[in-house]
Design an enzyme around this catalytic site. Structure first.
Site, mmCIF file in Angstrom:
data_model
loop_
_atom_site.group_PDB
_atom_site.id
_atom_site.type_symbol
_atom_site.label_atom_id
_atom_site.label_comp_id
_atom_site.label_asym_id
_atom_site.label_seq_id
_atom_site.Cartn_x
_atom_site.Cartn_y
_atom_site.Cartn_z
ATOM 1 N N SER A 1 30.319 -22.269 30.700
ATOM 2 C CA SER A 1 29.304 -23.328 30.561
ATOM 3 C C SER A 1 28.411 -23.332 31.792
ATOM 4 C CB SER A 1 30.018 -24.681 30.435
ATOM 5 O OG SER A 1 29.115 -25.757 30.565
ATOM 6 N N TYR B 1 35.861 -31.101 33.714
ATOM 7 C CA TYR B 1 35.278 -30.026 32.921
ATOM 8 C C TYR B 1 34.601 -29.000 33.824
ATOM 9 C CZ TYR B 1 32.487 -27.725 29.283
ATOM 10 O OH TYR B 1 31.921 -26.788 28.451
#
Length: 270
Positions: free
Chosen positions: A139, A152
């Protein structure tokens, strides 16, 4: 180029994982998908079989090292080889660190980072044998820490560092490592993102209609696989974020804060 390649995709029942399974199946690859829900796996397997895609499904939670060993053995036993492993299974979070139970961060790390480590550990002997490929679905959060997503971002930073180390170790082996970093993608990851107490937040703070679809992301990833790209960063916003953060990190702190303070039901105040 991809015809008859055996591809294992973790988290293959929805989002980017499912989109990859469909598109790689259309390339005549032999697909293995994993997921935690037997019912959802069976539904996805049937849906893809109806599209004449060679597919096998296996229940596995990537947080479990034992499950990862089982799914890799299943893939090899089913098709006799393993060419590509896509480490896609992942979970997000949305809570300020000061409010979050540390078990939330642990769960995210166990899934995103340790799930990748476990999968690669058991797949590697077969990938060395086939001179295959590891594809890590990371990501933009693996390049730039995002507020409200500390666990995250940490998991994706760790994942990318691990895969870069592994890539270097494997330079003489013939195994290729691709790290793909989509920007915001229209999947259910924000609906299933964990809140401060570890429950799914069940809503997205973004306008999902205005962000890249999982199918578009999958098309870019497959192009990168075919061309043996080292890294893939997607969306104009994603590329700008990575570039600007490299050269103007202090300014980006303010811009990222402002961006997330402007989202729906923000965790930060302007």
């Amino acid at each position: 180029m991809l015809k008859d390649k055996v591809v294992l995709i973790t988290g293959g029942t929805s989002g980017i994982g499912k989109a990859l399974a469909v598109r790689l199946g259309q390339e005549k690859c032999k697909i293995i998908i994993t997921g935690r829900s037997l019912e959802t796996l069976m539904q996805t397997e049937l849906e893809l079989m109806q599209q004449n895609i060679a597919i096998s499904a296996v229940v596995a939670d990537v947080c479990s090292e034992a499950d990862c060993s089982i799914m890799i053995k299943h893939a090899y036993k089913t098709y006799g080889k393993l060419d590509i492993v896509v480490c896609n299974a992942g979970i997000s979070m949305r809570a300020l660190f000061k409010d979050a139970d540390t078990e939330v961060l642990r769960k995210v790390m166990d899934t995103n980072f340790w799930g990748t480590v476990h999968t690669c550990k058991y797949a590697l002997p077969y990938l060395i044998e086939s001179q295959g490929m590891i594809v890590g679905i990371s990501s933009i959060a693996g390049y730039r820490g995002l507020p409200g997503r500390s666990g995250y971002s940490a998991s994706k930073f760790a994942m990318q560092g691990f895969l870069e180390s592994l890539r270097t170790e494997l330079l003489q082996s013939g195994v290729h490592v691709l790290v793909a970093c989509p920007g915001f993608t229209s999947t259910n990851i924000r609906n299933t993102a964990l809140n401060a107490l570890g429950s799914a937040q069940q809503e997205s703070p973004l306008d999902e209609a205005k962000i890249m679809s999982a199918e578009a992301v999958a098309a870019h990833i497959i192009h990168a696989i075919k061309n043996k790209r080292r890294d893939l960063v997607l969306t104009t916003q994603g590329k700008l974020t990575v570039w600007l953060n490299r050269f103007f990190p202090k300014w980006m702190d303010k811009m990222v804060y402002k961006h997330f303070a402007s989202e729906k039901n923000p965790l930060l105040t302007l």
